[in-house]
Design a protein around this motif. Structure first.
Motif, PDB file in Angstrom:
ATOM      1  N   PHE A  35      21.744  -1.671 -17.943  1.00  0.00           N
ATOM      2  CA  PHE A  35      21.951  -0.474 -17.139  1.00  0.00           C
ATOM      3  C   PHE A  35      23.450  -0.222 -16.933  1.00  0.00           C
ATOM      4  O   PHE A  35      24.243  -1.162 -16.859  1.00  0.00           O
ATOM      5  N   PRO A  36      23.844   1.054 -16.838  1.00  0.00           N
ATOM      6  CA  PRO A  36      25.247   1.355 -16.512  1.00  0.00           C
ATOM      7  C   PRO A  36      25.636   0.725 -15.172  1.00  0.00           C
ATOM      8  O   PRO A  36      24.803   0.589 -14.274  1.00  0.00           O
ATOM      9  N   SER A  37      26.888   0.353 -15.072  1.00  0.00           N
ATOM     10  CA  SER A  37      27.378  -0.282 -13.844  1.00  0.00           C
ATOM     11  C   SER A  37      27.223   0.671 -12.653  1.00  0.00           C
ATOM     12  O   SER A  37      27.496   1.867 -12.757  1.00  0.00           O
ATOM     13  N   TRP A  38      26.776   0.130 -11.514  1.00  0.00           N
ATOM     14  CA  TRP A  38      26.627   0.908 -10.290  1.00  0.00           C
ATOM     15  C   TRP A  38      27.268   0.142  -9.144  1.00  0.00           C
ATOM     16  O   TRP A  38      26.837  -0.981  -8.839  1.00  0.00           O
ATOM     17  N   GLN A  39      28.306   0.716  -8.537  1.00  0.00           N
ATOM     18  CA  GLN A  39      29.010   0.053  -7.444  1.00  0.00           C
ATOM     19  C   GLN A  39      29.424  -1.375  -7.841  1.00  0.00           C
ATOM     20  O   GLN A  39      29.334  -2.311  -7.053  1.00  0.00           O
ATOM     21  N   HIS A  40      29.863  -1.501  -9.098  1.00  0.00           N
ATOM     22  CA  HIS A  40      30.322  -2.770  -9.674  1.00  0.00           C
ATOM     23  C   HIS A  40      29.191  -3.776  -9.908  1.00  0.00           C
ATOM     24  O   HIS A  40      29.462  -4.935 -10.261  1.00  0.00           O
ATOM     25  N   TRP A  41      27.942  -3.365  -9.717  1.00  0.00           N
ATOM     26  CA  TRP A  41      26.811  -4.234 -10.013  1.00  0.00           C
ATOM     27  C   TRP A  41      26.287  -3.931 -11.417  1.00  0.00           C
ATOM     28  O   TRP A  41      26.245  -2.778 -11.837  1.00  0.00           O
ATOM     29  N   GLY A  42      25.895  -4.973 -12.115  1.00  0.00           N
ATOM     30  CA  GLY A  42      25.315  -4.803 -13.438  1.00  0.00           C
ATOM     31  C   GLY A  42      23.931  -5.442 -13.502  1.00  0.00           C
ATOM     32  O   GLY A  42      23.679  -6.480 -12.881  1.00  0.00           O
ATOM     33  N   LEU A  43      23.019  -4.821 -14.238  1.00  0.00           N
ATOM     34  CA  LEU A  43      21.661  -5.342 -14.392  1.00  0.00           C
ATOM     35  C   LEU A  43      21.243  -5.216 -15.852  1.00  0.00           C
ATOM     36  O   LEU A  43      21.404  -4.155 -16.460  1.00  0.00           O
ATOM     37  N   SER A  44      20.728  -6.308 -16.414  1.00  0.00           N
ATOM     38  CA  SER A  44      20.214  -6.275 -17.778  1.00  0.00           C
ATOM     39  C   SER A  44      18.829  -6.906 -17.827  1.00  0.00           C
ATOM     40  O   SER A  44      18.544  -7.868 -17.099  1.00  0.00           O
ATOM     41  N   LEU A  45      17.969  -6.357 -18.672  1.00  0.00           N
ATOM     42  CA  LEU A  45      16.603  -6.839 -18.843  1.00  0.00           C
ATOM     43  C   LEU A  45      16.342  -7.036 -20.328  1.00  0.00           C
ATOM     44  O   LEU A  45      16.768  -6.223 -21.155  1.00  0.00           O
ATOM     45  N   GLU A  46      15.636  -8.115 -20.666  1.00  0.00           N
ATOM     46  CA  GLU A  46      15.276  -8.354 -22.065  1.00  0.00           C
ATOM     47  C   GLU A  46      13.895  -8.986 -22.134  1.00  0.00           C
ATOM     48  O   GLU A  46      13.561  -9.862 -21.333  1.00  0.00           O
ATOM     49  N   ALA A  47      13.083  -8.519 -23.084  1.00  0.00           N
ATOM     50  CA  ALA A  47      11.749  -9.073 -23.305  1.00  0.00           C
ATOM     51  C   ALA A  47      11.558  -9.299 -24.799  1.00  0.00           C
ATOM     52  O   ALA A  47      12.022  -8.501 -25.625  1.00  0.00           O
ATOM     53  N   SER A  48      10.897 -10.392 -25.139  1.00  0.00           N
ATOM     54  CA  SER A  48      10.637 -10.673 -26.545  1.00  0.00           C
ATOM     55  C   SER A  48       9.265 -11.304 -26.707  1.00  0.00           C
ATOM     56  O   SER A  48       8.751 -11.965 -25.795  1.00  0.00           O
ATOM     57  N   ALA A  49       8.684 -11.081 -27.871  1.00  0.00           N
ATOM     58  CA  ALA A  49       7.404 -11.684 -28.231  1.00  0.00           C
ATOM     59  C   ALA A  49       7.562 -12.329 -29.599  1.00  0.00           C
ATOM     60  O   ALA A  49       8.045 -11.691 -30.540  1.00  0.00           O
ATOM     61  N   THR A  50       7.160 -13.599 -29.719  1.00  0.00           N
ATOM     62  CA  THR A  50       7.319 -14.344 -30.967  1.00  0.00           C
ATOM     63  C   THR A  50       5.984 -14.950 -31.378  1.00  0.00           C
ATOM     64  O   THR A  50       5.294 -15.563 -30.554  1.00  0.00           O
ATOM     65  N   ARG A  51       5.631 -14.772 -32.645  1.00  0.00           N
ATOM     66  CA  ARG A  51       4.438 -15.424 -33.211  1.00  0.00           C
ATOM     67  C   ARG A  51       4.906 -16.489 -34.201  1.00  0.00           C
ATOM     68  O   ARG A  51       5.693 -16.200 -35.107  1.00  0.00           O
ATOM     69  N   ARG A  52       4.430 -17.725 -34.013  1.00  0.00           N
ATOM     70  CA  ARG A  52       4.776 -18.822 -34.911  1.00  0.00           C
ATOM     71  C   ARG A  52       3.500 -19.337 -35.564  1.00  0.00           C
ATOM     72  O   ARG A  52       2.584 -19.769 -34.878  1.00  0.00           O
ATOM     73  N   ASP A  53       3.473 -19.284 -36.893  1.00  0.00           N
ATOM     74  CA  ASP A  53       2.339 -19.782 -37.668  1.00  0.00           C
ATOM     75  C   ASP A  53       2.777 -21.061 -38.375  1.00  0.00           C
ATOM     76  O   ASP A  53       3.650 -21.032 -39.264  1.00  0.00           O
ATOM     77  N   TYR A  54       2.164 -22.182 -38.006  1.00  0.00           N
ATOM     78  CA  TYR A  54       2.524 -23.476 -38.582  1.00  0.00           C
ATOM     79  C   TYR A  54       1.772 -23.688 -39.891  1.00  0.00           C
ATOM     80  O   TYR A  54       0.637 -23.234 -40.070  1.00  0.00           O
ATOM     81  N   SER A  55       2.425 -24.403 -40.808  1.00  0.00           N
ATOM     82  CA  SER A  55       1.938 -24.470 -42.187  1.00  0.00           C
ATOM     83  C   SER A  55       0.839 -25.495 -42.406  1.00  0.00           C
ATOM     84  O   SER A  55       0.078 -25.391 -43.374  1.00  0.00           O
ATOM     85  N   ASN A  56       0.748 -26.510 -41.542  1.00  0.00           N
ATOM     86  CA  ASN A  56      -0.163 -27.620 -41.791  1.00  0.00           C
ATOM     87  C   ASN A  56      -1.017 -27.910 -40.560  1.00  0.00           C
ATOM     88  O   ASN A  56      -0.645 -27.574 -39.428  1.00  0.00           O
ATOM     89  N   ALA A  57      -2.155 -28.555 -40.785  1.00  0.00           N
ATOM     90  CA  ALA A  57      -3.008 -28.959 -39.671  1.00  0.00           C
ATOM     91  C   ALA A  57      -2.229 -29.904 -38.765  1.00  0.00           C
ATOM     92  O   ALA A  57      -1.569 -30.835 -39.236  1.00  0.00           O
ATOM     93  N   ASN A  58      -2.279 -29.656 -37.454  1.00  0.00           N
ATOM     94  CA  ASN A  58      -1.518 -30.450 -36.499  1.00  0.00           C
ATOM     95  C   ASN A  58      -2.145 -31.816 -36.289  1.00  0.00           C
ATOM     96  O   ASN A  58      -3.369 -31.977 -36.360  1.00  0.00           O
ATOM     97  N   SER A  59      -1.292 -32.824 -36.020  1.00  0.00           N
ATOM     98  CA  SER A  59      -1.796 -34.182 -35.806  1.00  0.00           C
ATOM     99  C   SER A  59      -2.449 -34.335 -34.434  1.00  0.00           C
ATOM    100  O   SER A  59      -3.076 -35.358 -34.152  1.00  0.00           O
TER     101      SER A  59
END
Length: 218
Positions: free
Chosen positions: A129-153
């Motif tokens: 977000f643009p600075s407001w009264q010298h305050w700054g705010l940032s937001l971030e979201a992510s989604a990750t899919r991990r596919d493993y190659s082998n049967a897990n132990s």
């Protein structure tokens, strides 16, 4: 602990650079993991308000045995990451961005080493977000899919006898609120929430982390 070193060269509106990162982690005061990564980064400016970043990273993670995990060294991996992020600037220091990253980790070939070989796909959205009264705010979201190659132990459920290829869906949310302390320093409060859903029960987890960050820039 993280240390990053980078060098950049500007060509007209565009930039090309090389970035190296060193990581070190300890558990119960024992060396747990050492990591290195290096790779190029390209910044393409389409206009004063739009730009795209493309980067590739090659790395390796070396895990050491510790008291809690006496076979931790079986997690050693080579890593590859390729990402692209597009950003749009607005207001005073405001920014919106979206990106995609492919990641691949290659481990050894024994039944427990190959637990850690996977292909991953991450989608990321962010807003500063643009600075407001010298305050700054940032937001971030992510989604990750991990596919493993082998049967897990590890069995699919605790105490079970069914062994499957591991699949993880990782959701991450980060919020940062910042305010300058002096002309060259600022203080930030950070909140991080992470939820990892896996078809292997022991890899299911969620966590909340609150942090305080002091940044100096000259």
């Amino acid at each position: 602990h993280n240390l990053s070193l980078g060098g950049y060269r500007q060509f007209g509106m565009n930039e090309v650079g090389l970035l190296y990162t060193f990581q070190y982690a300890a558990l119960d005061y024992e060396g747990y993991m050492t990591g290195h990564s290096i790779g190029p980064k390209l910044l393409l400016r389409h206009s004063d308000l739009h730009f795209t970043e493309i980067d590739y990273r090659y790395g390796m993670k070396d895990f050491d045995n510790v008291k809690r995990f006496d076979s931790n060294n079986e997690r050693d991996v080579d890593t590859h990451q390729l990402g692209v992020t597009h950003s749009h600037l607005f207001g005073e220091k405001g920014k919106m961005y979206a990106g995609y990253r492919f990641e691949k980790e290659d481990a050894g070939s024994s039944p427990t080493q190959d637990d850690w070989t996977y292909d991953g796909h991450e989608i990321k959205l962010g807003l500063v977000f643009p600075s407001w009264q010298h305050w700054g705010l940032s937001l971030e979201a992510s989604a990750t899919r991990r596919d493993y190659s082998n049967a897990n132990s590890q069995p699919t459920r605790v105490g079970g006898t069914t062994f499957s290829k591991r699949k993880d869906d990782d959701l991450l949310f980060v919020a940062v609120l910042s305010h300058p302390m002096t002309e060259h320093t600022q203080i930030s409060a950070q909140y991080l929430y992470q939820q990892n859903d896996s078809n292997i029960a022991i890899y299911d987890y969620d966590r909340n982390i609150i942090g305080l960050i002091v940044t100096a820039a000259y």
